[in-house]
Design a protein around this motif. Sequence first.
Motif, PDB file in Angstrom:
ATOM      1  N   SER A   3       0.851  -1.184   0.000  1.00 21.70           N
ATOM      2  CA  SER A   3       0.000   0.000   0.000  1.00 21.70           C
ATOM      3  C   SER A   3       0.886   1.233   0.000  1.00 21.70           C
ATOM      4  CB  SER A   3      -0.896   0.014   1.237  1.00 21.70           C
ATOM      5  OG  SER A   3      -0.126   0.225   2.396  1.00 21.70           O
ATOM      6  N   GLU A   4       0.312   2.391  -0.280  1.00 19.20           N
ATOM      7  CA  GLU A   4       1.063   3.639  -0.211  1.00 19.20           C
ATOM      8  C   GLU A   4       1.556   3.865   1.199  1.00 19.20           C
ATOM      9  OE1 GLU A   4      -2.006   6.105  -1.858  1.00 19.20           O
ATOM     10  OE2 GLU A   4      -0.892   6.284  -3.723  1.00 19.20           O
ATOM     11  N   GLU A   5       0.811   3.359   2.182  1.00 15.91           N
ATOM     12  CA  GLU A   5       1.203   3.492   3.583  1.00 15.91           C
ATOM     13  C   GLU A   5       2.552   2.816   3.800  1.00 15.91           C
ATOM     14  OE1 GLU A   5      -0.408   1.930   7.883  1.00 15.91           O
ATOM     15  OE2 GLU A   5      -1.136   1.011   6.057  1.00 15.91           O
ATOM     16  N   ASP A   6       2.738   1.620   3.251  1.00 14.91           N
ATOM     17  CA  ASP A   6       3.960   0.868   3.447  1.00 14.91           C
ATOM     18  C   ASP A   6       5.133   1.451   2.662  1.00 14.91           C
ATOM     19  OD1 ASP A   6       2.584  -0.958   5.022  1.00 14.91           O
ATOM     20  OD2 ASP A   6       2.110  -2.231   3.303  1.00 14.91           O
ATOM     21  N   GLN A  72       6.392   2.561  14.861  1.00 16.30           N
ATOM     22  CA  GLN A  72       7.627   2.826  14.130  1.00 16.30           C
ATOM     23  C   GLN A  72       7.759   4.305  13.794  1.00 16.30           C
ATOM     24  OE1 GLN A  72       7.329   0.153  10.820  1.00 16.30           O
ATOM     25  NE2 GLN A  72       7.139  -1.621  12.146  1.00 16.30           N
ATOM     26  N   VAL A  73       8.973   4.835  13.881  1.00 14.32           N
ATOM     27  CA  VAL A  73       9.228   6.250  13.633  1.00 14.32           C
ATOM     28  C   VAL A  73       8.815   6.641  12.213  1.00 14.32           C
ATOM     29  CG1 VAL A  73      11.006   8.034  13.482  1.00 14.32           C
ATOM     30  CG2 VAL A  73      11.078   6.364  15.348  1.00 14.32           C
ATOM     31  N   ALA A  74       9.151   5.821  11.217  1.00  9.25           N
ATOM     32  CA  ALA A  74       8.813   6.150   9.830  1.00  9.25           C
ATOM     33  C   ALA A  74       7.295   6.223   9.655  1.00  9.25           C
ATOM     34  CB  ALA A  74       9.408   5.127   8.873  1.00  9.25           C
ATOM     35  N   ARG A  75       6.579   5.299  10.249  1.00 10.78           N
ATOM     36  CA  ARG A  75       5.112   5.321  10.155  1.00 10.78           C
ATOM     37  C   ARG A  75       4.550   6.529  10.883  1.00 10.78           C
ATOM     38  NH1 ARG A  75       0.292   3.897   8.914  1.00 10.78           N
ATOM     39  NH2 ARG A  75      -1.267   3.219  10.393  1.00 10.78           N
ATOM     40  N   ALA A  76       5.129   6.877  12.028  1.00  7.72           N
ATOM     41  CA  ALA A  76       4.668   8.045  12.776  1.00  7.72           C
ATOM     42  C   ALA A  76       4.866   9.317  11.947  1.00  7.72           C
ATOM     43  CB  ALA A  76       5.403   8.151  14.109  1.00  7.72           C
ATOM     44  N   GLU A  77       5.987   9.416  11.270  1.00  6.61           N
ATOM     45  CA  GLU A  77       6.245  10.593  10.432  1.00  6.61           C
ATOM     46  C   GLU A  77       5.276  10.630   9.253  1.00  6.61           C
ATOM     47  OE1 GLU A  77       7.482  14.098   8.955  1.00  6.61           O
ATOM     48  OE2 GLU A  77       7.844  13.275  10.943  1.00  6.61           O
ATOM     49  N   TRP A  78       5.008   9.487   8.625  1.00  5.37           N
ATOM     50  CA  TRP A  78       4.037   9.412   7.542  1.00  5.37           C
ATOM     51  C   TRP A  78       2.658   9.849   8.043  1.00  5.37           C
ATOM     52  CZ3 TRP A  78      -0.385   6.420   7.287  1.00  5.37           C
ATOM     53  CH2 TRP A  78      -1.040   6.371   6.045  1.00  5.37           C
ATOM     54  N   LEU A  79       2.292   9.369   9.213  1.00  3.17           N
ATOM     55  CA  LEU A  79       1.006   9.695   9.801  1.00  3.17           C
ATOM     56  C   LEU A  79       0.913  11.186  10.122  1.00  3.17           C
ATOM     57  CD1 LEU A  79      -1.633   8.382  10.716  1.00  3.17           C
ATOM     58  CD2 LEU A  79      -0.521   7.836  12.881  1.00  3.17           C
ATOM     59  N   ARG A  80       2.001  11.754  10.632  1.00  2.00           N
ATOM     60  CA  ARG A  80       2.027  13.194  10.931  1.00  2.00           C
ATOM     61  C   ARG A  80       1.801  14.009   9.668  1.00  2.00           C
ATOM     62  NH1 ARG A  80       4.578  17.478  10.099  1.00  2.00           N
ATOM     63  NH2 ARG A  80       6.244  16.444   8.965  1.00  2.00           N
ATOM     64  N   THR A 110       0.411  15.624  18.946  1.00  2.00           N
ATOM     65  CA  THR A 110       1.736  15.043  18.876  1.00  2.00           C
ATOM     66  C   THR A 110       1.648  13.617  18.360  1.00  2.00           C
ATOM     67  OG1 THR A 110       2.387  16.375  20.795  1.00  2.00           O
ATOM     68  CG2 THR A 110       3.813  14.531  20.219  1.00  2.00           C
ATOM     69  N   VAL A 111       2.462  13.303  17.352  1.00  2.00           N
ATOM     70  CA  VAL A 111       2.514  11.959  16.780  1.00  2.00           C
ATOM     71  C   VAL A 111       3.938  11.444  16.938  1.00  2.00           C
ATOM     72  CG1 VAL A 111       2.232  10.560  14.702  1.00  2.00           C
ATOM     73  CG2 VAL A 111       0.788  12.553  15.041  1.00  2.00           C
ATOM     74  N   GLY A 112       4.089  10.209  17.387  1.00  2.00           N
ATOM     75  CA  GLY A 112       5.421   9.651  17.512  1.00  2.00           C
ATOM     76  C   GLY A 112       5.413   8.185  17.899  1.00  2.00           C
TER      77      GLY A 112
END
Length: 172
Positions: A3-6, A72-80, A110-112
């Motif tokens: 997915s684009e998420e991954d 995961q940090v990368a997912r948190a940044e994507w989500l932010r 805050t997302v992290g």
Amino acid sequence: ARSEEDSGEPLDTADLPQADQILVDHVAAAVRGGRPMRMVIDARWQSRISLLASVVQQVHAIGKSVIIISGQVARAEWLRRLLSAVTKLSIEGPSSQFPPTSVKGRPSITVGPRSTVFAQVNALGLIWVEEEDDPALKEPKEPRYHARDVASMRGEIEEAVVVLASSHPSLE
């Protein structure tokens, strides 16, 4: 299929479904009620993100802060980035060393990763644990903790709503 998420690629926000307004209103009413509550959301990630964006806007509008935890940090940044685009709100991102601190008197979003559960925020209204079944939410080193459990305890102490969200919730 990835997915684009991954993939880390930007997601077209038009791809997100309309949030279930009844559920949005239920979560927002629980936050306004000021009583601790824990909810489990079992939905596909697109529906969860749509719901999260709508809830974040409502919680922020009533002057409460939001903490969003992702394993995961990368997912948190994507989500932010995604939530910033959808909500048009200023959202603090992952911090590799110390959890962020909000400006006194102002609600923050805050997302992290798992350590974000310890972020110092004003008027905490909602803690959202995204993919609450993710093993990355469990700290492997001493002192060991699971962000999901700490979120639940913090929600009780600060009288906040805790949402445990996943497409396949854990049995714990």
